[in-house]
Design an enzyme around this catalytic site. Sequence first.
Site, PDB file in Angstrom:
ATOM      1  N   GLU A 157       0.804  -1.222   0.000  1.00 21.56           N
ATOM      2  CA  GLU A 157       0.000   0.000   0.000  1.00 21.56           C
ATOM      3  C   GLU A 157       0.838   1.274   0.000  1.00 21.56           C
ATOM      4  O   GLU A 157       0.479   2.271  -0.617  1.00 21.56           O
ATOM      5  CB  GLU A 157      -0.949  -0.001   1.208  1.00 21.56           C
ATOM      6  CG  GLU A 157      -2.133  -0.960   1.069  1.00 21.56           C
ATOM      7  CD  GLU A 157      -1.756  -2.410   1.325  1.00 21.56           C
ATOM      8  OE1 GLU A 157      -0.638  -2.652   1.822  1.00 21.56           O
ATOM      9  OE2 GLU A 157      -2.572  -3.304   1.030  1.00 21.56           O
TER      10      GLU A 157
ATOM     11  N   HIS B 135     -11.250  -5.518  10.056  1.00 21.17           N
ATOM     12  CA  HIS B 135     -11.787  -5.250   8.721  1.00 21.17           C
ATOM     13  C   HIS B 135     -13.083  -4.454   8.734  1.00 21.17           C
ATOM     14  O   HIS B 135     -13.858  -4.524   7.792  1.00 21.17           O
ATOM     15  CB  HIS B 135     -12.040  -6.582   7.989  1.00 21.17           C
ATOM     16  CG  HIS B 135     -10.818  -7.146   7.323  1.00 21.17           C
ATOM     17  ND1 HIS B 135      -9.660  -7.383   8.009  1.00 21.17           N
ATOM     18  CD2 HIS B 135     -10.578  -7.516   6.049  1.00 21.17           C
ATOM     19  CE1 HIS B 135      -8.753  -7.890   7.174  1.00 21.17           C
ATOM     20  NE2 HIS B 135      -9.286  -7.973   5.979  1.00 21.17           N
TER      21      HIS B 135
END
Lengths: 375, 323
Positions: free
Chosen positions: B60, B129
């Site tokens: 990322e 998440h």
Amino acid sequence: MVMVRPGDGDGDESKGDTMVRAKQPREGSTARSGKRAYPPVALHDVDDLRMMLLMRRFEDAAAEGYSKAKIGGFLHLDNGQEAAALGTIGLLRDDDYIVTHYRDHGHALARGVEPERIMAELYGKATGVCAGKGGSMHLFDAKRNFMGGYAIVTGHLPIACGLGLAMKYQGRDSVVLCIFGDGAVNEGEWHESLNLAAVWKLPVLFLCLNNEYAMGTAIATTSAVTNIADRSAAYGIATARCDGMDLWDTRAAMDKATVHIRSGKGPYALEAMTYRFRGHSMADPEFYRTKQEVSERREAADPIELVRGRLEEAGLIDAAAYDRMVAEVNQQVEECVRFAEESPDPEPGELYTDIYAGIAGTGVPGPAIDLGRGA
Amino acid sequence: MAEITFREALRSTLIDQFRKDERYFMMGEDIGAYGGSYAVTRGMLEEFGDRRIMDTPIAESVIMGAGIGAAMAGLRPIVEVMTINFSLLALDQVVNVASCVRYMSGGQVQAPLLIRMATGGGRQLAATHSHSLEGWYAHLPGLKVVTPSNPYDAAGMLRAAMREDDPVLFVEHAALYPGKGEVPEEPYEVPLGKANVVREGKDVTVVCWSRGVGLGQEAATQLERDGISAEIIDVRSMRPFDLDTIVTSVKKTGRAVVVEDDWRFGGFAGEVAALISEHAFDYLDAPVRRVAAEDVPAPYNRLLEQASMPNETKIVNTVKAMI
Ligand SMILES: Cc1ncc(C[n+]2csc(CCOP(=O)(O)OP(=O)(O)O)c2C)c(N)n1
Ligand SMILES: [Mg+2]
């Protein structure tokens, strides 16, 4: 002495002034072995000597400004690393890009940024390259594609990949020179960036200035593999090591690296073996190395002395000309300091500019400008 | 006007802009061959090729930084981060480069990059998440953060965001992707930085955004049955932030409830509440209240998870307690 790794297809590394060397971790930083075959000196080497003197004197003047508390923040000086910077940056084209770390004054100078505007930035003045908003660690000069000093270790390697991606996307053959230290290679972003550059064949030159220390931590304390060129090769990147204390060796390596990149073969990782003569920053008491180590290393290889010696041998300058050059450079730096001192601070209103393009201020409500100066 | 999903509104806007301007390209994990983890980019690899739809490594930070660097060099990169949870690995790039490079370069360098990411919980994905961290990003001067709640705004704000010269974080609540709404065929923009009064009322102002707007509207319907008239304001843009619309409303209603999917303590709703107190204190008939996620890591169990999230009942109860 450029050591080329697998992955570089050039195949002619043992010719000329370069030689393929066995792995010898610390070799390469002792410049004046006398055995090296140098190309003949040229007139422009005299300019490079002047530039290296400027880089050195600029740092000394910055140290003085810091001691007088005229320069704030952190101040990282580059003394000893001049050849590594100039031997690489000096070979770039105008349309190439540079991103570097916080030890960046010499890099900006080598790129041709006006010295007085760099000094003014160190002083935080409105006339500084970044109008006093970036400081020593964040020098930018967009019109010279000098896209920043970055002070989060390794944080600019991803940026270099993006610049490289843009070059490739636009079909340009520019090189993105990305400069960082030996301490940068254990951050995840180093790995992410080398891998991405390799897999996308980005025109990025990863230049590691290995000065053996990250602040006070010797490289062997933190890396099992201390040969950064070796580590880079694991990503499928062409790599080499050069003697960063030697302008000619650095240039030869840089030349090879840029040829490789411009021919579309993808990134290149160059490790320049160097040594800094001053502390990590002005705040560094240097507990981790002895004064003797520093003086021995300086005695063994001062990049400026090497250039001066070769130019004198070749009869391009003599002692008097050298002294004159030193005096001129000192004068030039004095003028930079005067310019910085006499320049105004930024206007208070500058606090709220340069945040967004499309809107003024910060986009959120709040007392607009009460700078707390009292009634 | 056609009824299309939130996802399709985004997709068709991206495709339209990609066709018009070659400077746009997108990077992200599984946006190409896989078709996008939320299918927003489905079919785009086929149309635009892998030069413009780039599948990246799972890395990322370098994806974000590469977007910033490419933007600095004049391109219009779009970085899709799979979800806001994973954006934490790229946080340094957003905080220390994208949002401040214009400032620290003294205005010389800009990074007009568009970052898209899915946010939100509610699908039993537990603590790692289920985050709604857009408020963290709204904290950053130099970054714009927008959170559309419906297909019309999604398309219009995306089009506007793609033309920005500043970095924009475009936050898409995962629960909204299948939701349908009317979207004109012709291109249009919804300007960033403007809140929207989605329902007028006179007794209380409910300030919400993203998934919260649906909750607010549902709550308003229920409150109406009890004779309470709620005004619903969709913030739409967390930064720049349109305080005027909210203050105007609160001056009329005298009460405000702020709804958010993120944790209550130290969150964006707290900021909104503070602003209302600073700018409309004399008009308030009750303290500003917040309906936010419970202050716990997101649980896996469905009942526990539902209990931890804001819902229309919590809004209704909160409003009733204020009147
Ligand atoms: C992410 C991050 N961690 C820690 C620091 C603090 N720090 C600044 S410079 C430095 C050492 C870096 O050494 P190296 O990369 O070898 O470069 P050099 O200073 O030797 O030129 C450290 C640890 C930082 N700026 N950023
Ligand atoms: Mg170092």
